[in-house]
Scaffold this active site. Structure first.
Site, PDB file in Angstrom:
ATOM      1  N   VAL A  12      -1.712   5.066  19.254  1.00 35.50           N
ATOM      2  CA  VAL A  12      -0.618   5.292  20.291  1.00 35.50           C
ATOM      3  C   VAL A  12       0.410   4.390  20.348  1.00 35.50           C
ATOM      4  CG1 VAL A  12       0.078   6.423  22.389  1.00 35.50           C
ATOM      5  CG2 VAL A  12      -1.881   7.225  21.551  1.00 35.50           C
TER       6      VAL A  12
ATOM      7  N   GLU B 187       1.031  11.552  25.885  1.00 33.38           N
ATOM      8  CA  GLU B 187       1.155  11.627  24.357  1.00 33.38           C
ATOM      9  C   GLU B 187       0.465  12.837  23.778  1.00 33.38           C
ATOM     10  OE1 GLU B 187       3.245   9.703  22.084  1.00 33.38           O
ATOM     11  OE2 GLU B 187       2.670  11.218  21.167  1.00 33.38           O
TER      12      GLU B 187
ATOM     13  N   LEU C 286       0.604  13.122  20.148  1.00 25.35           N
ATOM     14  CA  LEU C 286       0.465  13.015  18.733  1.00 25.35           C
ATOM     15  C   LEU C 286      -0.892  13.204  18.149  1.00 25.35           C
ATOM     16  CD1 LEU C 286      -1.182  10.090  18.038  1.00 25.35           C
ATOM     17  CD2 LEU C 286       0.812   9.075  18.421  1.00 25.35           C
TER      18      LEU C 286
ATOM     19  N   ALA D 279     -13.288  27.575  12.171  1.00 24.40           N
ATOM     20  CA  ALA D 279     -14.543  27.236  12.370  1.00 24.40           C
ATOM     21  C   ALA D 279     -15.221  26.326  11.792  1.00 24.40           C
ATOM     22  CB  ALA D 279     -15.515  28.801  12.515  1.00 24.40           C
TER      23      ALA D 279
ATOM     24  N   CYS E 142     -10.116  12.005  21.783  1.00 21.05           N
ATOM     25  CA  CYS E 142      -9.673  12.518  22.830  1.00 21.05           C
ATOM     26  C   CYS E 142     -10.377  13.936  23.644  1.00 21.05           C
ATOM     27  CB  CYS E 142      -8.208  12.995  22.502  1.00 21.05           C
ATOM     28  SG  CYS E 142      -6.940  11.445  22.183  1.00 21.05           S
TER      29      CYS E 142
HETATM   30  N1  LIG Z   1      -5.585   8.405  19.627  1.00 16.71           N
HETATM   31  C1  LIG Z   1      -4.771   9.537  20.109  1.00 16.71           C
HETATM   32  O1  LIG Z   1      -4.714  10.502  18.897  1.00 16.71           O
HETATM   33  C2  LIG Z   1      -4.214   9.774  21.153  1.00 16.71           C
HETATM   34  C3  LIG Z   1      -3.422  11.041  21.248  1.00 16.71           C
HETATM   35  C4  LIG Z   1      -2.776  11.175  22.597  1.00 16.71           C
HETATM   36  C5  LIG Z   1      -3.060  10.220  23.536  1.00 16.71           C
HETATM   37  N2  LIG Z   1      -4.026   9.205  23.524  1.00 16.71           N
HETATM   38  C6  LIG Z   1      -4.362   8.259  24.487  1.00 16.71           C
HETATM   39  O2  LIG Z   1      -3.588   7.180  24.426  1.00 16.71           O
HETATM   40  C7  LIG Z   1      -4.324   5.928  24.911  1.00 16.71           C
HETATM   41  C8  LIG Z   1      -4.481   4.910  23.989  1.00 16.71           C
HETATM   42  O3  LIG Z   1      -5.237   5.438  22.972  1.00 16.71           O
HETATM   43  P1  LIG Z   1      -5.332   4.902  21.433  1.00 16.71           P
HETATM   44  O4  LIG Z   1      -6.155   5.889  20.626  1.00 16.71           O
HETATM   45  O5  LIG Z   1      -4.163   4.304  20.951  1.00 16.71           O
HETATM   46  O6  LIG Z   1      -6.140   3.675  21.869  1.00 16.71           O
HETATM   47  P2  LIG Z   1      -6.824   2.332  21.123  1.00 16.71           P
HETATM   48  O7  LIG Z   1      -8.117   2.008  21.656  1.00 16.71           O
HETATM   49  O8  LIG Z   1      -6.813   2.769  19.546  1.00 16.71           O
HETATM   50  O9  LIG Z   1      -5.947   1.333  21.343  1.00 16.71           O
HETATM   51  C9  LIG Z   1      -5.745   0.702  22.844  1.00 16.71           C
HETATM   52  C10 LIG Z   1      -5.413  -0.735  22.444  1.00 16.71           C
HETATM   53  O10 LIG Z   1      -4.982  -1.299  24.025  1.00 16.71           O
HETATM   54  C11 LIG Z   1      -5.437  -2.780  23.793  1.00 16.71           C
HETATM   55  N3  LIG Z   1      -5.354  -3.210  25.212  1.00 16.71           N
HETATM   56  C12 LIG Z   1      -6.328  -3.006  26.085  1.00 16.71           C
HETATM   57  N4  LIG Z   1      -6.373  -3.404  27.161  1.00 16.71           N
HETATM   58  C13 LIG Z   1      -5.100  -4.220  27.062  1.00 16.71           C
HETATM   59  C14 LIG Z   1      -4.026  -5.025  27.910  1.00 16.71           C
HETATM   60  N5  LIG Z   1      -4.596  -5.295  29.426  1.00 16.71           N
HETATM   61  N6  LIG Z   1      -2.958  -5.577  27.441  1.00 16.71           N
HETATM   62  C15 LIG Z   1      -2.577  -5.507  25.968  1.00 16.71           C
HETATM   63  N7  LIG Z   1      -3.400  -4.397  25.194  1.00 16.71           N
HETATM   64  C16 LIG Z   1      -4.408  -3.996  25.958  1.00 16.71           C
HETATM   65  C17 LIG Z   1      -6.594  -2.802  22.966  1.00 16.71           C
HETATM   66  O11 LIG Z   1      -7.003  -4.045  22.555  1.00 16.71           O
HETATM   67  C18 LIG Z   1      -6.145  -1.625  21.884  1.00 16.71           C
HETATM   68  O12 LIG Z   1      -5.659  -2.258  20.789  1.00 16.71           O
HETATM   69  C19 LIG Z   1      -5.636   6.468  25.545  1.00 16.71           C
HETATM   70  O13 LIG Z   1      -5.640   6.796  26.917  1.00 16.71           O
HETATM   71  C20 LIG Z   1      -5.640   7.857  24.823  1.00 16.71           C
HETATM   72  O14 LIG Z   1      -6.752   8.816  25.515  1.00 16.71           O
HETATM   73  C21 LIG Z   1      -4.628   8.918  22.313  1.00 16.71           C
END
Ligand SMILES: NC(=O)c1ccc[n+]([C@@H]2O[C@H](COP(=O)([O-])OP(=O)(O)OC[C@H]3O[C@@H](n4cnc5c(N)ncnc54)[C@H](O)[C@@H]3O)[C@@H](O)[C@H]2O)c1
Length: 478
Positions: free
Chosen positions: A11, A160, A162, A279, A287
């Site tokens: 994200v 988000e 995406l 299916a 997620c």
């Molecule tokens: N992946 C998806 O398709 C998607 C879609 C919509 C929403 N989300 C939501 O968005 C959020 C992020 O998802 P993601 O898939 O990008 O996660 P991810 O695990 O790929 O990335 C999270 C990043 O945050 C970093 N991080 C953690 N703590 C930190 C801090 N204190 N300071 C700086 N960086 C820090 C980690 O090192 C990691 O690189 C989640 O809550 C997820 O549910 C994800």
């Protein structure tokens, strides 16, 4: 505007690159120094189509840089996005540890030089907007005890939506932007930030064309709590929709109906819609499972037991098990058999393996004494690194996978699998059995290529041409 994005995962990296492409000056921050080093070299830390091009273009437009240090970027920013992970705890509730650490650090980095908006883009349970506000305030109190009242900020929830695999297009041309906030000043900042996106005032980047007819994107403003709830409700609905398609498919299979035909028939109803009705062996990814569990957990905290959400999780778990059943129906004994998995990523066009059905299927097969081979166009290496305990033999090509295998299971519907020469694969297998977990292939074409084919929610087809070799191989392996 000056923007900081905390978290450079799926994200955060896409959000940062797209906001810079729109003309904002962006700093992306992560505690993972390896990811930041890769981004500084112009490499994307994840596999996501068009992302590296976007990072290059972002640098030339608004400008983008990367850092492991949150303080200076936050101090210089008008808007600070939190896009850190919120993985599930064993109890099902969201782990808010990363969010809490980020919010507190943001507070510590703030000064009184400007009004800032802290935007929660991570998917978080209702009430986290308030939690972020409290933590930022506590951070300010720790770093600047005498200036607690002068340092002004607002909190927004901006969920988000995406999808991995088409994250850049989803970010540039979203169905909607949801912003939850409690005060007009915060909303005004968010409107200004997203104005180029809302008005679609930018040239589409190469390879990511604007959908025909898209002139404006709807920006929906809500309360903080509603915005948080919208994200969970959207994911829960999509997970239930797929689960519903799978339930109907299972009934189709028993009564002799064809699930793809049935789904096409119901999908044409504009109240239902055709998407998310395929299916298959169930949904996965970072997620759906986590968010449905977190929503169930929140409901329980308020004394409500959601039977529908609970059933959705159970239906999905059973659907993954279906692959094993189908293999047992064909091969009887799985011990000592070699099963080839076509695809590992939880869906095509990503290297993401979080909660991927492939992992569950591989683990179960290995427990049952089968040998597991796998080929994924992108995710082989990620799987090898992240799951060293899974004794999978990784293959360099679909042909290598098929060689001497007792069955193939199509797990991920990568485009390249649509173009496979099925006859070539069937010819090199010990027994040409194909379990099509995504209904990617035409049963007739697979049978004509020599496969004993079974899909999901499809009436059983007679075994053709290579049935004899199935029988002989089963008896020799016994
Ligand atoms: N992946 C998806 O398709 C998607 C879609 C919509 C929403 N989300 C939501 O968005 C959020 C992020 O998802 P993601 O898939 O990008 O996660 P991810 O695990 O790929 O990335 C999270 C990043 O945050 C970093 N991080 C953690 N703590 C930190 C801090 N204190 N300071 C700086 N960086 C820090 C980690 O090192 C990691 O690189 C989640 O809550 C997820 O549910 C994800």
């Amino acid at each position: 505007m000056r923007v900081t994005v905390i978290g450079t995962g799926y994200v955060g990296t896409v959000t940062g690159a797209c906001l810079a492409y729109l003309g904002h000056r962006v700093t992306c921050v992560d505690t993972d120094a390896g990811k930041i080093a890769r981004l500084e070299r112009g490499e994307s830390p994840i596999y996501e189509p068009h992302l590296e091009t976007m990072l290059e273009l972002a640098a030339r437009r608004g400008g983008i840089d990367f850092s492991t240090c949150l303080g200076p970027a936050t101090a210089a920013s008008d808007v600070v996005f939190i896009a850190v992970g919120t993985p599930p705890l064993p109890s099902g509730e969201a782990n808010l540890g990363y969010l809490e650490a980020a919010a507190r650090s943001i507070g510590k980095a703030m000064d009184g030089s400007r009004f800032r908006v802290v935007v929660n883009k991570s998917t978080v349970p209702v009430g986290c907007g308030n939690l972020v506000e409290t933590l930022v305030r506590e951070g300010i109190g720790e770093a600047h005890p005498d200036q607690r009242r002068q340092i002004r900020f607002g909190v927004a929830s901006n969920p988000e939506f995406l999808r991995e695999g088409c994250a850049v297009a989803d970010s540039l041309y979203p169905d909607r932007i949801v912003v939850g906030a409690g005060d007009p000043e915060t909303l005004a900042v968010m409107r200004e930030l997203y104005a180029p996106l809302v008005e679609q005032e930018f040239d589409p980047p190469p390879g990511v064309p604007r959908p025909a007819g898209l002139a404006q994107v709807r920006l929906l403003t809500t309360s903080l709590t509603s915005a948080e709830m919208i994200k969970y409700a959207a994911n829960a609905f999509l997970a239930m929709k797929i689960g519903f398609a799978n339930e109907i498919a299972n009934i189709c299979e028993r009564v002799g109906a064809e699930a793809p035909e049935v789904m096409a028939g119901i999908g044409l109803d504009s109240r239902i819609g055709a998407r998310f009705l395929n299916a298959g062996i169930g949904w996965g990814g970072s997620c759906f499972g986590k968010d449905v569990q977190a929503l169930l957990h929140t409901a329980r905290e308020y004394g409500y037991e959601s039977k529908l959400l609970q059933a959705g999780l159970e239906v999905n778990a059973a659907q993954r098990q279906m692959v094993i059943q189908k293999l047992q129906e064909k091969l009887y004994i799985l011990k000592g058999r070699t099963i080839g998995l076509l695809g590992l990523a939880f869906k095509p066009d990503t290297d993401d393996l979080r909660d991927a059905p492939s992992l569950h299927i591989a683990e179960r097969l290995l427990q049952m004494g089968a040998r597991v081979k796998a080929y994924d166009p992108i995710a082989n290496q990620a799987c090898r690194e992240l799951h060293p305990d899974l004794k999978i033999r990784y293959c360099a090509s679909p042909r290598d996978l098929a060689e001497d295998a007792d069955a193939l299971v199509l797990v991920t519907e990568w485009q390249e699998f649509r173009r496979l020469d099925l006859a070539e694969l069937a010819a090199v297998m010990a027994t040409p059995i194909l379990v099509d977990g995504r209904n990617l292939f035409q049963p007739e074409a697979a049978a004509a290529a020599g496969f004993d084919y079974s899909g999901i929610g499809r009436a059983a087809r007679p075994v053709v041409s290579r049935q004899l070799s199935v029988v002989s191989s089963n008896s020799s392996a016994g």
